[in-house]
Write an enzyme that holds these catalytic residues in place. Sequence first.
Site, mmCIF file in Angstrom:
data_model
loop_
_atom_site.group_PDB
_atom_site.id
_atom_site.type_symbol
_atom_site.label_atom_id
_atom_site.label_comp_id
_atom_site.label_asym_id
_atom_site.label_seq_id
_atom_site.Cartn_x
_atom_site.Cartn_y
_atom_site.Cartn_z
ATOM 1 N N LYS A 40 0.843 -1.205 0.000
ATOM 2 C CA LYS A 40 0.000 0.000 0.000
ATOM 3 C C LYS A 40 0.879 1.256 0.000
ATOM 4 C CE LYS A 40 -3.815 -2.497 2.130
ATOM 5 N NZ LYS A 40 -4.629 -2.810 3.322
ATOM 6 N N GLN B 19 -4.766 -1.867 9.527
ATOM 7 C CA GLN B 19 -4.653 -3.168 8.870
ATOM 8 C C GLN B 19 -5.239 -4.268 9.751
ATOM 9 O OE1 GLN B 19 -3.655 -3.544 5.700
ATOM 10 N NE2 GLN B 19 -3.941 -5.747 5.731
ATOM 11 N N ASP C 202 -11.058 2.474 3.836
ATOM 12 C CA ASP C 202 -11.323 1.035 3.685
ATOM 13 C C ASP C 202 -12.813 0.776 3.439
ATOM 14 O OD1 ASP C 202 -9.192 -0.772 3.718
ATOM 15 O OD2 ASP C 202 -8.912 -0.572 5.887
HETATM 16 N N1 GUN Z 1 -6.869 -7.136 5.807
HETATM 17 C C1 GUN Z 1 -7.219 -7.829 4.699
HETATM 18 N N2 GUN Z 1 -7.797 -7.004 3.797
HETATM 19 C C2 GUN Z 1 -7.819 -5.784 4.353
HETATM 20 C C3 GUN Z 1 -8.271 -4.519 3.900
HETATM 21 O O1 GUN Z 1 -8.809 -4.346 2.810
HETATM 22 N N3 GUN Z 1 -8.083 -3.489 4.757
HETATM 23 C C4 GUN Z 1 -7.534 -3.642 5.980
HETATM 24 N N4 GUN Z 1 -7.430 -2.562 6.761
HETATM 25 N N5 GUN Z 1 -7.097 -4.797 6.430
HETATM 26 C C5 GUN Z 1 -7.231 -5.867 5.612
#
Ligand code: GUN
Length: 291
Positions: free
Chosen positions: A52, A96, A119
């Site tokens: 990211k 996350q 998100d």
């Molecule tokens: N863990 C797995 N997929 C995601 C996501 O799209 N966002 C976040 N914050 N954690 C994740």
Amino acid sequence: MILIDGKKTAADIKAEIAAEVEQMLSQGMRRPHLAAILVGDDGASQTYVNNKVKACEVCGFRSTLIRLDASTSQDELLEHIQRLNHDPEVDGFIVQLPLPKHINEQAVIEAIDPSKDVDGFHPVNVGRMSIGLPCFLPATPAGIMELLKRYNVPTRGKRCVVLGRSNIVGKPMAMLMMQKGNPGDATVTVCHSATENLKEIAREADILIAALGQPGFVTEDMVKEGATVIDVGTTRVPDASRKSGFRLSGDVDFEHVAPKCAFISPVPGGVGPMTIVSLMLNTLKAGKNRV
Ligand code: GUN
């Protein structure tokens, strides 16, 4: 059979975003700024967050990574969230997931200001999505919708079967596919662990979206000739021949299913790269909303 190339599509969109950021800067706006909180040292989560941050660089965004120890208390984490909620320099942020067991994930998600929830996990954004209001869409379903759009996969009036009912993929995917518009306007069925006759239902799908996390679950006999198959599975399977010690396995038996398909997305290189792009698109939107 047309292979849906998520890697190339993601690269195209990141270039489009970077061009838009340049334009924003030339108009005196500031760079969109994404912050990410990573709690603990889970290997997959570290990789995702690093990817990211890298994507932010490619898009011309500012990024801030906040690493917290696995022993961080829920209250400490909530304090970080409040700080980011009130930081005018931060357009959007993510925490996350998964979080260590002693932290209540839902409490964390609900502490995030919905206007910074890139998100799209906050109930306000989920609710707004469900009634078609402007919102931040969750990354994976949004990435799939973008692939369907860019590959001109017909969805109107089609039967869409979603395998999996998770809050971050299955449920929102079903919602988006049934909404008015293109892509959308599909007739949607959601299958899960308690579904009877799952194979028969899957075989009726014009668009089959597999989001179960069970490697190779979707076999040739579950897919209609000419269907579009979207594989969301990304399970790490041990593989001694790889430097990393694992490979990513999708939910679809690609080798045997692909020849039957009109369109199919592979793993890796399909949906995965698009999820990060969705986060970038949400961050761009947050940056524009804020100025
Ligand atoms: N863990 C797995 N997929 C995601 C996501 O799209 N966002 C976040 N914050 N954690 C994740």
